[in-house]
Design a protein around this motif. Structure first.
Motif, PDB file in Angstrom:
ATOM      1  N   PRO A 166       0.915  -1.188   0.035  1.00 28.09           N
ATOM      2  CA  PRO A 166       0.050  -0.133   0.056  1.00 28.09           C
ATOM      3  C   PRO A 166       0.826   1.152   0.014  1.00 28.09           C
ATOM      4  O   PRO A 166       2.098   1.326   0.400  1.00 28.09           O
ATOM      5  N   GLU A 167       0.150   2.213  -0.401  1.00 23.95           N
ATOM      6  CA  GLU A 167       0.914   3.625  -0.439  1.00 23.95           C
ATOM      7  C   GLU A 167       2.068   3.490  -1.248  1.00 23.95           C
ATOM      8  O   GLU A 167       2.940   4.215  -0.887  1.00 23.95           O
ATOM      9  N   SER A 168       1.967   2.735  -2.430  1.00 25.35           N
ATOM     10  CA  SER A 168       3.482   2.717  -3.208  1.00 25.35           C
ATOM     11  C   SER A 168       3.613   3.966  -3.881  1.00 25.35           C
ATOM     12  O   SER A 168       4.832   4.219  -4.108  1.00 25.35           O
ATOM     13  N   GLY A 169       2.949   4.891  -3.819  1.00 22.39           N
ATOM     14  CA  GLY A 169       3.259   6.302  -4.490  1.00 22.39           C
ATOM     15  C   GLY A 169       3.967   7.143  -3.603  1.00 22.39           C
ATOM     16  O   GLY A 169       4.601   8.356  -4.165  1.00 22.39           O
ATOM     17  N   ARG A 170       3.586   7.018  -2.266  1.00 24.10           N
ATOM     18  CA  ARG A 170       4.047   7.885  -1.295  1.00 24.10           C
ATOM     19  C   ARG A 170       5.356   7.569  -0.561  1.00 24.10           C
ATOM     20  O   ARG A 170       6.064   8.015   0.098  1.00 24.10           O
TER      21      ARG A 170
END
Length: 328
Positions: A160-164
């Motif tokens: 999860p939250e791979s973009g951040r």
């Protein structure tokens, strides 16, 4: 249940996607898990947010109200987070590190990391937060409430939250099965998944894709699990010890009296241990050290598991023989 930012993001994702199925894909969740989460959110807010139909979902008047507020709150919080990260990154108002804020799902690596950090830096406090929700832990790290997120992911699924967040893979383990010590399969070094077709199962909950991956592995083995008890770790252990169910666990899970852990033939399920942090936060400067501590903690946990040690030795022997055969 208190409303959290992740719940607002879920509501917005459903509205943007126009259907629960598309929203589940975008969020990296199984559709039943997203439906259950939406029901909990609706109970918290006191009413239905979306009307379901054949063409998808449409916001109710209450849903429109919540979405209007969400469109204001989420950008404002995101801006605040970015400003806070830039402030912290600049070093303004920051003295020497006094705390490591760790978040993790349950398992040996988190305890091992706490022990190693406490030993390596005795003057620095170590604060932990645990949750069954990988998404909650990752969101807390992305939003600056935690320095590091120590979670797991099934197979090759994206965290999860791979973009951040920046993520490092700490280790990759097969998923083992836990059996009562007097279970007929306990004396065996490993078992076929199909041999457990008649069993009830127990496992800790999670909001990743593990439940779906397990169900798919069972289907490939020729059966559908009759019953799966999702509960806390201590209850899972108890259900196994008394013979009520067999369990699923990470290979490093410690054996306890009345229970053994055994590999599944062919390793049909794999668990990846991951450490995440915000790339622009001060924690990024220490990430390499923390990754090293987690890997060492995992190695210690692996060495304490006799069944995992045997599995690793057998695998090493098979690989060695395969290389020797290819070189002949």
């Amino acid at each position: 249940m208190e409303l959290e930012l992740r719940h607002l993001r879920t509501i917005r994702a459903i509205a943007d996607a126009g259907s629960l199925t598309k929203a589940a894909t975008a969020l990296g969740l199984a559709q039943p898990a997203l439906s259950a989460q939406l029901k909990r959110i609706e109970r918290s807010l006191g009413g239905t947010l979306f009307e379901r139909g054949r063409s998808g979902v449409r916001a109710t008047p209450l849903g429109e109200l919540v979405l209007d507020r969400t469109r204001v709150v989420l950008p404002a919080v995101h801006e605040l987070q970015e400003e806070a990260v830039r402030f912290a990154r600049s070093g303004a108002g920051c003295g020497p590190r006094t705390t490591f804020r760790l978040g993790g799902t349950h398992g040996p690596p988190l305890g091992g990391l706490v022990d190693r950090l406490a030993a390596a830096e005795p003057g620095v406090a170590v604060v932990t937060h645990t949750s069954w929700s990988e998404r909650e832990i990752a969101a807390s790290a992305a939003e600056g409430r935690l320095d590091y997120a120590l979670i797991g992911a099934c197979g090759e699924s994206a965290p999860p939250e791979s973009g951040r967040l920046a993520w490092a893979e700490v280790a990759r383990d097969p998923v083992f099965v836990t059996l009562a010590a007097d279970h007929p399969l306990a004396p065996r070094p490993e078992s076929e998944l199909a041999e457990l077709a008649a069993e009830a199962w127990t496992d800790v909950p999670g909001d990743g894709c593990f439940a779906d991956c397990f169900a798919a592995a069972c289907v490939r083995a020729g059966f559908t699990p009759a019953c799966v008890y999702e509960t806390d770790t201590a209850s899972c252990v108890h259900l196994v010890q008394v013979g009520r169910a067999v369990g699923l666990c990470r290979a490093t899970f410690p054996e306890t009296p009345g229970m053994v852990t055994r590999p599944l033939s062919g390793a049909p399920l794999v668990w990846r241990h991951l450490l995440g942090w915000h790339p622009e936060a001060p924690a990024a400067l220490r990430a390499a050290d923390v990754v090293g501590h987690v890997r060492a903690a995992h190695a210690d946990a692996s060495a304490r598991s006799s069944s995992y040690t045997r599995w690793l030795a057998d695998r090493s022997r098979v690989l060695h023989n395969a290389v020797e055969g290819a070189n002949r």
